[in-house]
Design a protein around this motif. Structure first.
Motif, short mmCIF file in Angstrom:
data_model
loop_
_atom_site.label_atom_id
_atom_site.label_comp_id
_atom_site.label_asym_id
_atom_site.label_seq_id
_atom_site.Cartn_x
_atom_site.Cartn_y
_atom_site.Cartn_z
N LEU A 166 41.81 -1.62 -14.07
CA LEU A 166 43.00 -2.02 -13.32
C LEU A 166 42.55 -2.44 -11.92
O LEU A 166 41.86 -1.69 -11.23
CB LEU A 166 43.98 -0.86 -13.23
N ILE A 167 42.95 -3.64 -11.53
CA ILE A 167 42.47 -4.21 -10.26
C ILE A 167 43.67 -4.61 -9.41
O ILE A 167 44.62 -5.22 -9.91
CB ILE A 167 41.56 -5.43 -10.54
N ASP A 168 43.64 -4.24 -8.13
CA ASP A 168 44.78 -4.50 -7.26
C ASP A 168 44.75 -5.90 -6.66
O ASP A 168 43.85 -6.70 -6.94
CB ASP A 168 44.91 -3.41 -6.18
N LEU A 190 42.53 2.07 -26.23
CA LEU A 190 42.79 2.38 -27.64
C LEU A 190 43.87 3.44 -27.81
O LEU A 190 44.32 3.68 -28.93
CB LEU A 190 41.51 2.87 -28.31
N GLU A 191 44.29 4.06 -26.71
CA GLU A 191 45.22 5.18 -26.78
C GLU A 191 46.60 4.81 -26.22
O GLU A 191 46.70 4.29 -25.10
CB GLU A 191 44.67 6.38 -26.00
N ASP A 192 47.64 5.07 -27.00
CA ASP A 192 49.01 4.71 -26.58
C ASP A 192 49.42 5.36 -25.27
O ASP A 192 50.04 4.71 -24.42
CB ASP A 192 50.01 5.10 -27.68
N ASN A 193 49.07 6.64 -25.09
CA ASN A 193 49.47 7.33 -23.86
C ASN A 193 48.76 6.74 -22.64
O ASN A 193 49.33 6.67 -21.55
CB ASN A 193 49.20 8.84 -23.97
N GLU A 194 47.53 6.27 -22.83
CA GLU A 194 46.80 5.65 -21.73
C GLU A 194 47.41 4.29 -21.38
O GLU A 194 47.44 3.89 -20.21
CB GLU A 194 45.33 5.48 -22.11
N ILE A 195 47.89 3.58 -22.39
CA ILE A 195 48.54 2.30 -22.15
C ILE A 195 49.83 2.50 -21.35
O ILE A 195 50.14 1.72 -20.44
CB ILE A 195 48.84 1.57 -23.48
N GLU A 196 50.57 3.56 -21.66
CA GLU A 196 51.79 3.86 -20.91
C GLU A 196 51.46 4.21 -19.47
O GLU A 196 52.16 3.80 -18.54
CB GLU A 196 52.56 5.00 -21.59
N MET A 197 50.40 4.99 -19.26
CA MET A 197 49.94 5.31 -17.91
C MET A 197 49.61 4.03 -17.14
O MET A 197 49.99 3.86 -15.98
CB MET A 197 48.68 6.18 -17.95
N LEU A 198 48.90 3.14 -17.81
CA LEU A 198 48.47 1.89 -17.20
C LEU A 198 49.69 1.06 -16.79
O LEU A 198 49.72 0.50 -15.68
CB LEU A 198 47.59 1.12 -18.16
N LYS A 199 50.69 0.98 -17.64
CA LYS A 199 51.91 0.24 -17.31
C LYS A 199 52.57 0.82 -16.06
O LYS A 199 53.00 0.09 -15.16
CB LYS A 199 52.90 0.28 -18.47
N GLU A 200 52.66 2.14 -16.00
CA GLU A 200 53.27 2.80 -14.85
C GLU A 200 52.50 2.46 -13.57
O GLU A 200 53.11 2.20 -12.52
CB GLU A 200 53.28 4.32 -15.06
N ASP A 201 51.18 2.47 -13.66
CA ASP A 201 50.36 2.24 -12.48
C ASP A 201 50.36 0.77 -12.05
O ASP A 201 50.26 0.47 -10.86
CB ASP A 201 48.95 2.76 -12.73
N ILE A 202 50.48 -0.12 -13.01
CA ILE A 202 50.64 -1.53 -12.67
C ILE A 202 51.91 -1.74 -11.87
O ILE A 202 51.92 -2.45 -10.85
CB ILE A 202 50.66 -2.40 -13.95
#
Length: 207
Positions: A166-168, A190-202
């Motif tokens: 993830l790059i700002d 590869l992990e659904d929970n990590e993808i959700e975290m990533l969306k939140e942080d984006i």
């Protein structure tokens, strides 16, 4: 006595105000995020034959991955998840994705264009990038410290990470901290929970 009480109350209000401003700033700018190294300069060719550099991502929050189109194992899962991320921010001009092949000999712009179409990559800033192999491997292994290598025994003939960076908007690698206070640095693609975290942080970095 009243004068001192008034001064005391004013001081409490001032302290509370400073705390509230700092708390709001924290929520908006995400200073609780880990800020890693600045992404090295790069210049590759996308699926439309256009030259894309890190400068094209300035002012954008973007996700970066290393993959290859003939990968029979983790890449399909990674790009299905990347599609979910794209759909969450579709139409946002301040968001982008960089998918960099580690098999540039095979993954020409034409091949990458067809691959992008198959995965429903429609965001104008989702670039499937190919270029000089040595340069790509140096960016992966040294720039991001994400292991990439040719390996005959590996599925598809290559080994690589399933992690997303993830790059700002300023070109810095960012991530949240884990429950132990250590920076995640990268997100598991590869992990659904990590993808959700990533969306939140984006979302936080886009504010």
């Amino acid at each position: 006595m009243k004068k001192y009480s008034y001064v005391g109350i004013s001081f409490v209000i001032l302290i509370f105000g400073i705390w509230a401003v700092n708390e709001l700033s924290n929520r908006l700018s995400g200073p609780d995020f880990y800020e890693g190294e600045t992404v090295p300069d790069f210049s590759f060719t996308n699926q439309h034959g256009q030259t894309i550099t890190n400068k094209d991502f300035e002012g954008k929050v973007y996700v970066l991955e290393f993959f290859f189109t003939t990968c029979p194992s983790i890449c399909p899962i990674m790009n299905q998840n990347m599609k979910k991320i794209q759909d969450s921010f579709y139409g946002n001009p301040e968001f982008g994705i960089a998918s960099i092949t580690i098999d540039p000999q095979h993954d020409t712009p034409e091949v990458m264009k067809k691959y992008a179409e198959n995965y429903g990559a429609k965001h104008p800033h989702w670039h499937f990038l190919t270029g000089d192999k040595e340069t790509i491997y140096k960016l992966s292994n040294e720039g991001f410290k994400l292991y990439t290598a040719e390996e005959e025994s590996a599925p598809g003939g290559f080994e690589h990470s399933g992690l997303f960076a993830l790059i700002d908007k300023d070109g810095n690698i960012r991530s949240r901290y884990d429950e132990f206070g250590n920076p995640k640095i990268y997100y598991n693609g590869l992990e659904d929970n990590e993808i959700e975290m990533l969306k939140e942080d984006i979302k936080k970095l886009l504010k």
